[in-house]
Design an enzyme around this catalytic site. Structure first.
Site, PDB file in Angstrom:
ATOM      1  N   GLY A 175      23.216 -27.519 -70.351  1.00  0.00           N
ATOM      2  CA  GLY A 175      22.652 -27.834 -69.035  1.00  0.00           C
ATOM      3  C   GLY A 175      23.396 -27.117 -67.932  1.00  0.00           C
ATOM      4  N   ASN A 176      23.164 -27.516 -66.713  1.00  0.00           N
ATOM      5  CA  ASN A 176      23.873 -26.916 -65.588  1.00  0.00           C
ATOM      6  C   ASN A 176      24.121 -27.983 -64.525  1.00  0.00           C
ATOM      7  OD1 ASN A 176      21.598 -26.860 -63.569  1.00  0.00           O
ATOM      8  ND2 ASN A 176      20.683 -25.640 -65.212  1.00  0.00           N
ATOM      9  N   ARG A 177      24.841 -27.593 -63.478  1.00  0.00           N
ATOM     10  CA  ARG A 177      25.333 -28.573 -62.510  1.00  0.00           C
ATOM     11  C   ARG A 177      24.351 -28.923 -61.400  1.00  0.00           C
ATOM     12  NH1 ARG A 177      30.976 -29.015 -62.868  1.00  0.00           N
ATOM     13  NH2 ARG A 177      31.943 -27.264 -63.953  1.00  0.00           N
TER      14      ARG A 177
END
Ligand code: CTP
Length: 373
Positions: A175-177
């Site tokens: 995923g990412n932030r």
């Protein structure tokens, strides 16, 4: 604090005063020597009416002034924000719809109510928008010093928000932030400016803005499908989501165990570029929407953030590219953002560090100029 007589039936004066740390004014005849029915409105930088009932909206639309709040609304020259709350039938009644349209034409900002549980056992459209959303729009109006124009009425705006998750196994993902906050603020501001908004939310925790149609997705592939469906009749597609460029080549069917043999190296394959596909569809005449991309950039030895942004705008072929400088705690998950809005026509608009709603309003301004020219 100017509660109406009806508001005092729900929450008593002592509670208003204790929580606000201010004396509460309720009628035009208390402290008459201070002429409060004129003074409060004149002094105000912003008036927020929350909850705004059908009755209050009707009075405001027709200029009635039979209590301190309605007197204040008549004397205020600052931005006014109404956050409606009422039963669905009342919101949908042509009288309320006309009153809301009239208030918006006059420059007041009337939020769309949320959908959900109402005060009785009924559910539907009419819930007070989330307090955090009212606060964010209030902050925006204070910043702008004027109400939001109703210049997106009749337009369908699609916003993607959040960050996609690419499954490794049933419980793990890449995923990412991205918090989804910029996309949610864009949806919120576009809805407040009158647009019909479809919000494609990828793994966003915050409650969605009131008055938007929300489609929740997880992966880039699901976002791709949802975007193409929503884009068909869209006037604008804003790709604010952080879409994973790659995904694991295989998704393991069971949870990968520590006790499994040494893990295989992770093989990644490329995800489709949704924005590039939209640009292609537009070139082929299958789509007419204005296309807005986002780019999170860091400068490097070869070029600064803007040069990278210009190159990406040319490469991507969208109409507008919102370029954020990221890293060192900037942009991701923060309430503030700074950006440059680059236009395919060569325009460049600098938005200094400020609330994400302010950037959202500037992006809407750039969109409206292009939709109307
Ligand atoms: N985007 C998309 N589909 C993808 C990846 C990105 O639609 N698979 C969209 C994003 O929503 C964003 C824009 O494309 O609006 C820019 O994304 P970015 O990943 O920064 O662009 P890239 O061309 O992949 O550039 P980079 O080489 O910096 O990764």
């Amino acid at each position: 604090m100017v509660p109406t007589a009806a508001a005092l039936n729900f929450v008593g004066r002592a509670t208003w005063e204790a929580l606000s740390h201010h004396p509460v004014a309720t009628d035009v005849f208390t402290d008459a020597h201070e002429v409060p029915h004129v003074a409060i409105g004149r002094r105000a930088d912003l008036v927020v009416v929350a909850p705004a009932t059908a009755d209050l909206l009707a009075k405001a639309a027709h200029g009635l002034a039979d209590d301190l709040l309605t007197n204040t609304l008549l004397t205020a020259r600052c931005p006014v924000l109404f956050a409606p709350a009422m039963h669905t039938e009342m919101w949908e009644h042509p009288a309320t719809a006309d009153n809301v349209a009239l208030l918006r034409r006059r420059g007041a900002t009337v939020l769309e109510p949320g959908v959900g549980r109402l005060t009785g056992s009924d559910t539907g459209k009419g819930r007070l928008p989330e307090p955090a959303e009212i606060a964010r729009i209030a902050e925006l109006l204070l910043h702008l010093g004027h109400g939001l124009p109703a210049d997106l009425v009749g337009r369908h705006v699609v916003v993607t928000a959040g960050g996609t998750r690419e499954a490794l196994d049933p419980v793990r993902f890449l995923g990412n932030r991205s918090s989804g906050r910029q996309g949610f603020d864009l949806a919120s501001v576009a809805a407040a400016r009158g647009a019909r908004v479809t919000l494609l939310a990828a793994n966003v925790e915050a409650p969605p803005p009131a008055g938007t149609e929300v489609v929740n997705v997880i992966s880039a592939e699901a976002l791709r499908e949802a975007t193409h469906t929503a884009a068909k009749d869209a006037d604008v597609v804003i790709m604010a989501a952080a879409v994973a460029d790659f995904r694991p080549a295989t998704v393991v069917e069971h949870k990968i165990k520590k006790s499994d043999a040494d893990p295989e190296p992770l093989v990644l394959i490329r995800n489709p570029d949704i924005l590039a596909e939209l640009v292609e569809a537009k070139r082929e005449g299958r789509l007419s929407a204005l296309l807005v991309g986002f780019a999170a950039e860091t400068g490097d030895a070869e070029a600064d953030v803007i040069s990278h942004g210009r190159a990406k705008l040319a490469r991507k072929g969208c109409d507008l590219l919102v370029v954020n400088a990221v890293g060192e705690g900037k942009a991701f998950g923060q309430p503030d953002n700074a950006a440059v809005i680059l236009g395919a026509d060569g325009s460049e608009t600098d938005i200094p560090l400020g609330p994400k709603t302010v950037l959202a309003a500037a992006i809407c301004d750039a969109i409206v100029i292009r939709l109307t020219s």
